[in-house]
Motif scaffolding. Structure first.
Motif, PDB file in Angstrom:
ATOM      1  N   MET A   1       0.825  -1.209   0.000  1.00 13.84           N
ATOM      2  CA  MET A   1       0.000   0.000   0.000  1.00 13.84           C
ATOM      3  C   MET A   1       0.860   1.260   0.000  1.00 13.84           C
ATOM      4  N   PHE A   2       1.959   1.232   0.794  1.00 14.80           N
ATOM      5  CA  PHE A   2       2.795   2.426   0.899  1.00 14.80           C
ATOM      6  C   PHE A   2       3.488   2.736  -0.417  1.00 14.80           C
ATOM      7  N   LEU A   3       3.903   1.670  -1.135  1.00 13.09           N
ATOM      8  CA  LEU A   3       4.519   1.884  -2.442  1.00 13.09           C
ATOM      9  C   LEU A   3       3.506   2.489  -3.411  1.00 13.09           C
ATOM     10  N   THR A   4       2.275   1.996  -3.351  1.00  9.04           N
ATOM     11  CA  THR A   4       1.225   2.536  -4.220  1.00  9.04           C
ATOM     12  C   THR A   4       0.971   4.011  -3.907  1.00  9.04           C
ATOM     13  N   PHE A   5       0.974   4.350  -2.621  1.00 13.71           N
ATOM     14  CA  PHE A   5       0.785   5.747  -2.213  1.00 13.71           C
ATOM     15  C   PHE A   5       1.932   6.620  -2.720  1.00 13.71           C
ATOM     16  N   PHE A   6       3.168   6.123  -2.586  1.00 14.04           N
ATOM     17  CA  PHE A   6       4.334   6.863  -3.069  1.00 14.04           C
ATOM     18  C   PHE A   6       4.234   7.109  -4.586  1.00 14.04           C
ATOM     19  N   LEU A   7       3.896   6.069  -5.336  1.00  9.89           N
ATOM     20  CA  LEU A   7       3.788   6.207  -6.793  1.00  9.89           C
ATOM     21  C   LEU A   7       2.644   7.146  -7.180  1.00  9.89           C
ATOM     22  N   TYR A   8       1.575   7.143  -6.362  1.00  9.32           N
ATOM     23  CA  TYR A   8       0.442   8.036  -6.607  1.00  9.32           C
ATOM     24  C   TYR A   8       0.870   9.498  -6.448  1.00  9.32           C
ATOM     25  N   LEU A   9       1.605   9.786  -5.375  1.00 11.06           N
ATOM     26  CA  LEU A   9       2.097  11.152  -5.163  1.00 11.06           C
ATOM     27  C   LEU A   9       2.991  11.591  -6.314  1.00 11.06           C
ATOM     28  N   LYS A  10       3.865  10.687  -6.738  1.00 19.58           N
ATOM     29  CA  LYS A  10       4.800  11.010  -7.829  1.00 19.58           C
ATOM     30  C   LYS A  10       4.051  11.253  -9.134  1.00 19.58           C
ATOM     31  N   ARG A  11       3.057  10.399  -9.400  1.00 22.12           N
ATOM     32  CA  ARG A  11       2.278  10.540 -10.639  1.00 22.12           C
ATOM     33  C   ARG A  11       1.480  11.838 -10.671  1.00 22.12           C
ATOM     34  N   THR A  17      10.917  11.556  -3.798  1.00 23.06           N
ATOM     35  CA  THR A  17      11.961  10.683  -4.338  1.00 23.06           C
ATOM     36  C   THR A  17      11.980   9.377  -3.556  1.00 23.06           C
ATOM     37  N   LEU A  18      12.790   8.439  -4.055  1.00 24.31           N
ATOM     38  CA  LEU A  18      12.914   7.145  -3.397  1.00 24.31           C
ATOM     39  C   LEU A  18      13.452   7.304  -1.977  1.00 24.31           C
ATOM     40  N   ARG A  19      14.270   8.344  -1.745  1.00 24.89           N
ATOM     41  CA  ARG A  19      14.837   8.582  -0.424  1.00 24.89           C
ATOM     42  C   ARG A  19      13.728   8.820   0.601  1.00 24.89           C
TER      43      ARG A  19
END
Length: 398
Positions: A1-11, A17-19
């Motif tokens: 879920m957290f990865l999906t949230f991160f990618l959503y913010l980026k999109r 960033t990955l950091r």
């Protein structure tokens, strides 16, 4: 879920960033926050957002992804189960007319203190106790022409005299660009160009006159360049019924930011009182005395107040009438001080002008502003700009 949230913010364009993503995972792994939505929200905001200009955008994206940010309410003596929404009662217009008000702010607050001492259990659908779905002046999800709203996250009938809960408002986003072009053009008419500084621009008429006086010998005359020295103080009503007008206000805010070099903005709620604030997330801790505003910005500032002026008349006419705090002086007293200090003041109202005659408080504010209230439309903004170019007549006595 957290990865999906991160990618959503980026999109969605947030500069993460990955950091930041790895820092968030590390913080969660070390258990530095409890299993609490609010704590998780603040952790994500702290780790993911590196510049304050992205705070509003992050709030929107967080809310969209997780289905809303759950903000815990301050502790109080009213048990939360008393305010659970288990059913909703819908009253017809004839039924509403039969419900009488208690008779003023003082009577309401006195009765509420009595109920807090007497009430021992949950009530719903009634007309007396603190509860839900009824016609009592105290509680949530019911109806009363004059009451205290408790435990209800939004206004429905716009009848509350007091709001028991501490509410959180977000700042307006001054980066909104959609449909602001015409607003910018309207505000541009307010520019007052004056000459100051070093002579750096050719004065054609002066050069011709001096050359003639010197018998045809060229005598160049220079003048300072014209600069826009208009100074704007923007006072914005935030929260409550103004939630319906956030987009229109953000467009105005964005346009004003673009057009005026000297622009200061502050927030208030419903009416101007003894303090204002710059940041809605810290408005309870970092209030600025209104009198300090008068001392900081002199009377040559043009003041634009933005608000729907839709509130209980008590907020304008009675000490202690504010829905959120005890105001020692009435709202009208502070509006009068504002007008006396700043003769160039207007009020922009985002509420449809056709509804103004049906809201008592709008009429009171309009009279207090000497009629200098204008709708937040292109035509209304044009009229407000024209009014700002000249001082108001003598203030109406409140």
């Amino acid at each position: 879920m957290f990865l999906t949230f991160f990618l959503y913010l980026k999109r969605e364009g947030l500069p993460v960033t990955l950091r930041e993503y790895l820092d968030l995972l590390e913080a969660l792994d070390k258990g530095i926050i409890a299993r609490d939505t609010e704590a998780f929200y603040y952790l994500c905001r702290t780790v993911m957002v590196k510049h304050e200009e992205h705070l509003d955008r992050f709030d929107v994206l967080f809310g969209q992804f997780f289905g809303g940010v759950e903000i815990k309410e301050e502790e109080r003596e009213i048990p939360p189960e008393w305010l659970e929404k288990r059913f909703e009662r819908f009253l017809g217009e004839e039924e509403k007319k039969l419900i009488s008000s208690m008779g003023g702010l003082e009577a309401l607050m006195k009765r509420m203190q009595e109920l807090l001492e007497e009430q021992k259990e949950r009530h719903q659908g009634g007309s007396k106790w603190i509860g839900t779905g009824g016609t009592s002046p105290f509680g949530a999800y019911g109806y009363n022409p004059e009451g205290v709203r408790i435990g209800q996250h939004e206004s429905r009938h716009r009848r509350a005299v007091k709001v028991w809960d501490k509410r959180e408002f977000r700042n307006l986003d001054d980066t909104v660009e959609m449909d602001t072009r015409h607003l910018k053009m309207a505000l541009r008419r307010l520019r007052l160009l004056t000459r100051e500084g070093k002579p750096e621009e050719l004065d054609v008429k002066g050069t011709i006159r001096k050359t003639s006086e010197d018998g045809g010998l060229l005598n160049l005359q220079m003048v300072p360049a014209k600069k826009n020295n208009i100074k704007i103080l923007l006072l914005l009503d935030i929260g409550g019924s103004m939630d319906d007008h956030i987009l229109a206000c953000e467009r105005l805010f964005s346009a004003a930011r673009h057009e005026f070099k000297h622009l200061e903005h502050y927030y208030f709620h419903n009416c101007l009182y003894e303090s204002v604030w710059k940041d809605n997330s810290r408005r309870w801790d970092e209030k600025i005395p209104t009198q300090e505003l008068f001392n900081r910005f002199n009377s040559d500032y043009r003041v634009i107040m933005v608000g729907d002026a839709s509130m209980s008349p008590f907020e304008l006419l009675s000490p202690g009438g504010s829905v959120e705090h005890y105001n020692r002086e009435t709202g009208l007293a502070w509006l009068k001080r504002l007008r006396e200090h700043y003769p160039h003041t207007v009020w922009l109202n985002p509420e449809d002008k056709g509804y103004w005659p049906y809201t008592e408080s709008i009429g009171i504010v309009q009279k207090s502003m000497n009629g200098r209230m204008f709708p937040l439309t292109l035509q209304g903004l044009g009229e407000a700009v024209a009014a700002l170019k000249k001082p108001a007549t003598a203030p109406v006595d409140n």
